[in-house]
Design an enzyme around this catalytic site. Structure first.
Site, PDB file in Angstrom:
ATOM      1  N   GLU A  22      -1.187  -8.824   3.528  1.00  0.00           N
ATOM      2  CA  GLU A  22      -0.960  -9.520   4.840  1.00  0.00           C
ATOM      3  C   GLU A  22      -2.781 -10.002   5.549  1.00  0.00           C
ATOM      4  O   GLU A  22      -2.817 -10.538   6.491  1.00  0.00           O
ATOM      5  CB  GLU A  22      -0.969  -8.395   6.051  1.00  0.00           C
ATOM      6  CG  GLU A  22      -1.363  -7.149   5.794  1.00  0.00           C
ATOM      7  CD  GLU A  22      -0.716  -6.046   5.059  1.00  0.00           C
ATOM      8  OE1 GLU A  22      -1.216  -6.500   4.187  1.00  0.00           O
ATOM      9  OE2 GLU A  22      -1.477  -5.304   5.749  1.00  0.00           O
ATOM     10  N   CYS A  41       0.737  -0.935  -0.035  1.00  0.00           N
ATOM     11  CA  CYS A  41       0.235   0.033   0.229  1.00  0.00           C
ATOM     12  C   CYS A  41       0.954   1.000  -0.095  1.00  0.00           C
ATOM     13  O   CYS A  41       1.597   1.473  -1.179  1.00  0.00           O
ATOM     14  CB  CYS A  41      -0.900  -0.042   1.113  1.00  0.00           C
ATOM     15  SG  CYS A  41      -3.064   1.230   0.770  1.00  0.00           S
ATOM     16  N   HIS A  44      -3.512  -5.025   0.182  1.00  0.00           N
ATOM     17  CA  HIS A  44      -2.688  -5.496   1.803  1.00  0.00           C
ATOM     18  C   HIS A  44      -2.646  -7.224   1.560  1.00  0.00           C
ATOM     19  O   HIS A  44      -3.870  -7.429   2.371  1.00  0.00           O
ATOM     20  CB  HIS A  44      -4.032  -4.784   2.821  1.00  0.00           C
ATOM     21  CG  HIS A  44      -3.630  -3.481   2.818  1.00  0.00           C
ATOM     22  ND1 HIS A  44      -2.552  -3.379   3.416  1.00  0.00           N
ATOM     23  CD2 HIS A  44      -4.460  -2.183   2.085  1.00  0.00           C
ATOM     24  CE1 HIS A  44      -3.036  -1.488   4.102  1.00  0.00           C
ATOM     25  NE2 HIS A  44      -3.987  -0.994   3.114  1.00  0.00           N
TER      26      HIS A  44
HETATM   27  N1  GLN Z   1      -1.975   6.897   2.155  1.00  0.00           N
HETATM   28  C1  GLN Z   1      -2.404   6.087   1.272  1.00  0.00           C
HETATM   29  C2  GLN Z   1      -3.399   6.526   0.501  1.00  0.00           C
HETATM   30  O1  GLN Z   1      -4.466   6.754   0.916  1.00  0.00           O
HETATM   31  C3  GLN Z   1      -1.691   4.710   1.719  1.00  0.00           C
HETATM   32  C4  GLN Z   1      -3.217   4.023   2.852  1.00  0.00           C
HETATM   33  C5  GLN Z   1      -2.106   2.639   3.143  1.00  0.00           C
HETATM   34  O2  GLN Z   1      -0.897   2.240   3.012  1.00  0.00           O
HETATM   35  N2  GLN Z   1      -3.380   1.877   3.704  1.00  0.00           N
HETATM   36  O3  GLN Z   1      -3.685   5.922  -0.439  1.00  0.00           O
END
Ligand code: GLN
Length: 533
Positions: free
Chosen positions: A509, A381, A507
């Protein structure tokens, strides 16, 4: 349907969620269909808007619900997939009650905690019962007995037990048995008092799970049995585990927790088949190799902020017969003192998700270090966005490249908002959330690891990979190898000319389990092993 309600007493952070999840494992391995859920007494509608300092990780479900991290335990310890129905907060309860009141549904009544709020809580249990394909529902109540916020939930459960019959409901209360060093004694009084509190409300626990640093002897069991009015065998010790949390089901089985619960609820089942689970624990506790993996983030001091990442590394370690030593590195420290000082000797680097600009430059330095020194890199992410910004700046000469999250006026917005996102003003549940499909380039490293070209992964982010820069990136060696099926959203970037450089917008995970390590984590740990210095 049978119901188990899990409450907590004396202090928080007892491992109540873990005990509930471990019970889920045991009942499932007795052949029962188990569904797990959590009730959280706080007033936030969901934990999505809470700081990791307050709450730890936000766990995301397939349907995009942003939930308590205990749901992560539930999905890792049982085979059930959960939905937003399985995490109820006081915020949701009151939101529904107030909506109904405004619509006039209460026909002029004075709207009160009893019966309107308690009815709303019970309605959720009945709704879940109607939809669940399960034999038994385990519900954990967040917080500690005695909290004001928890009272409506406990009162609702008291009513519920009378409605569906005592024979169908069991209460399990998890408490702390503190050890007083000076007296060299374990103390039962706090547990007695917290059980007394529950009984005042009309709930008598059937089982007490006793968390303790030291073994609990028969004398303690006898005392608790007498003062808390339960059978001595229903006082279940849950002593600190040294190896891995995945031992919890085995320990609780040794103490016969599953037998006690099944007898209490009249469930005739065979002994649980724990062979697979024992094998996993053995692989986690007795590995052949060890590897050091650096996790670079800004909530490194918080045990729970990257919970699912750490668990996924454990699963992937077991799958590689390897113990993963996680080295937690604060990106702020890298910013202040340089990447080399913290990353030398580390076999692989992972940058997890995150929000806000603190520590961003340190993460960019860490990604650069990984890329330039051929250290395996796994970006998740924000970690994918960081890899993109770093590559733009240092491999494509776009010196001022950034994400518009951190610099809205950057001349090179390599990560930015899509047009339709620009209008969104609410912070709650306004991200791209939940499971989305990704199509993989079949020649990619990711496709090789997944063994397929279509995957489904969970998301939680606002900003996106800007494909206007794609040809520049590809020329310099960073490839977009995974996108949404229509090609519009960038999902995975890779550097083929690197031992392991995979960065994903989703994600992974949230889908790794001890019984099925996630393929990307598995490949990442294998690459770390290769790179061991
Ligand atoms: N801050 C980034 C976004 O909003 C990544 C979000 C995250 O890592 N969950 O796109």
């Amino acid at each position: 349907m049978k119901y188990i309600f899990v409450t907590g007493g004396v202090v928080s952070s007892l491992g109540k969620g873990l005990a509930a999840a471990a019970l889920g494992t045991l009942l499932e391995r007795r052949g029962l269909k188990v569904l797990m859920q959590k009730f959280d007494p706080y007033l936030n509608v969901d934990p999505g808007t809470m700081s990791p300092f307050q709450h730890g990780e936000v766990y995301v479900l397939d349907d995009g619900a942003e939930t308590d991290l205990d749901l992560g335990h539930y999905e890792r310890f049982t085979s059930g997939r959960l939905s937003q129905l399985n995490n109820l907060t006081s915020g949701q309860v009151y939101e529904n009650v107030i909506k109904k009141e405004r619509k006039g549904d209460y026909l002029g009544a004075t709207v009160q905690v009893i019966p309107h709020v308690t009815d709303e809580i019970k309605r959720r249990i009945y709704d879940v019962t109607a939809q669940a394909d399960a034999d038994i529902i385990i519900t954990e109540i967040g917080g500690t007995t005695g909290d004001i916020e928890g009272l409506p939930f406990l009162e609702a459960l008291r009513q519920f037990k009378d409605e569906v019959g005592h024979e169908n409901v069991a209460f399990m209360h998890a408490t702390l048995i503190p050890y007083i060093k000076a007296a060299e004694e374990l103390k039962t009084k706090p547990t007695q008092q917290s059980v007394a509190k529950l009984r005042e409300i009309g709930i008598a626990p059937d089982v007490i799970i006793c968390r303790a640093e030291h073994p609990i002897d028969n004398e303690i069991k006898r005392k608790l049995s007498m003062f808390c009015n339960i059978k001595p065998e229903a006082v279940v010790p849950f002593v600190d585990i040294k190896g891995t949390i995945y031992e919890a089901p085995l320990k609780l089985h040794e103490e016969k927790l599953d037998t006690i619960i099944c007898e209490r609820l009249g469930l005739a089942t065979s002994e649980p088949d724990l062979l697979e689970w024992r094998n996993i624990v053995d692989r986690i506790v007795n590995p052949t190799h060890t590897v050091k993996i650096g996790v670079v983030g800004k909530y490194i001091d918080l045990q729970d902020a990257y919970k699912s990442i750490y668990e996924s590394l454990t699963h992937a370690g077991a799958a590689n017969d390897t113990k993963v030593d996680v080295v937690r590195i604060d990106s702020g420290d890298i910013e202040a003192e340089g990447a080399g000082k913290y990353l030398e000797g580390i076999s692989a680097i992972l940058i997890p998700g995150g929000f806000g600009d603190r520590g961003i430059e340190g993460k960019i330095d860490a990604a650069r270090y990984a890329r330039e020194n051929n250290v395996p890199y796994f970006g998740i992410c924000l970690g994918m966005q960081i890899a993109t910004i770093e590559f733009a700046r240092h491999a494509c000469d776009l010196e001022l490249a950034h994400s518009t999250e951190f610099n809205p006026s950057t001349p090179h917005p390599v990560i930015c908002l899509l047009e339709e996102q620009k209008e969104v003003t609410n912070m709650g549940a306004s991200m791209r959330l939940g499971t989305w499909e990704t199509s993989l380039n079949k020649k990619s490293h990711s496709a090789e690891l997944y063994g397929t070209t279509t995957i489904n992964e969970r998301h939680r982010h606002r900003y996106e990979f800007n494909q206007n820069y794609l040809s520049q990136f590809e020329e310099a060696g960073l490839h977009l190898v995974g996108t949404s099926p229509d090609g519009t959203l960038g999902e995975i970037v890779e550097i083929p000319n690197h031992p392991f450089f995979i960065a994903v917008q989703f994600h992974p995970e949230f889908q790794s389990k001890p019984t099925a390590a996630h393929p990307l984590f598995k490949g990442f740990v294998a690459a770390a092993l290769e790179n061991r210095s």
